[in-house]
Design an enzyme around this catalytic site. Sequence first.
Site, short mmCIF file in Angstrom:
data_model
loop_
_atom_site.label_atom_id
_atom_site.label_comp_id
_atom_site.label_asym_id
_atom_site.label_seq_id
_atom_site.Cartn_x
_atom_site.Cartn_y
_atom_site.Cartn_z
N CYS A 114 0.74 -0.95 0.24
CA CYS A 114 0.32 -0.13 -0.07
C CYS A 114 0.59 1.36 0.35
CB CYS A 114 -0.98 0.04 1.08
SG CYS A 114 -2.26 1.49 1.25
N HIS A 217 -3.18 -5.19 0.37
CA HIS A 217 -3.47 -5.36 1.76
C HIS A 217 -3.29 -6.75 2.37
CE1 HIS A 217 -2.58 -1.69 3.29
NE2 HIS A 217 -3.83 -1.13 2.66
N GLU A 219 -1.19 -8.86 4.10
CA GLU A 219 -1.57 -8.85 5.76
C GLU A 219 -2.60 -9.68 6.27
OE1 GLU A 219 -1.51 -4.26 5.14
OE2 GLU A 219 -0.96 -6.04 4.75
#
Length: 239
Positions: A114, A217, A219
């Site tokens: 990001c 994202h 994660e």
Amino acid sequence: MKKRIGIIGNERSTYDKKDQHTYYFSYTPRDFVQGFIRAEGLPIILPVGVVEDTVDYIQLIDVLVLAGGQDIDPKYFHQQRHPRLGEVFEARDEFELALIKEAVKQGKSIVGVCRGMQVINVAFGGTLYQDVSLTPYTLKHVQSPISLEQPTHDVTIKQRSLLSQFLPSTYKVNSYHHQFVDKVANHFEVTATASDGAIEAIESKFFGNTIVGVQWHPEQSCHTNPLDQEFFNYIVQHL
């Protein structure tokens, strides 16, 4: 020895009404830490520090990971601040740009997520759109209130790219950003795009190390989506 993954930290504060004191914290999202632990790497959080220490920080690690966060000060890509620019953290900008420069000197791989992809692009001379209102893009790139565990739009992955080694040619990702890569830095290749043309990933091996950035994202969903966990596995096993 496990591969040492240096994740740049962020800062926040909280006010305790009971003792009327403000506490300051250095942190990184736990999902980054857990993703690399599952990949059998050794995550190390690098707090925002002083430029003079970047040589020592980069010597400590094998891979530098730049996470999400505030907007990047547009002075670093020679623009004035637009009224729609969000919060900036100049000390973090300065520190991350110095870390990137030093990682290249030491031949260490760099990964951006990001904001991390955006700061990589800026570090090598690229520019950003300061807000989605300045772009031609039509998808909803801030998917709130939908959880980031849930993917919301497709990206197309370029063949023979680094990402194509563990992702299919069309892949659905989550999305939470209002800034975008505009002019791509020299010696970088766009390796993923959204259906509205937004740049979703960039890569380069020109500088002697591997540099890759993604706009989504992984994660946030790697604990439920095995392909997002592969992002972390690949970093630990191949970078």
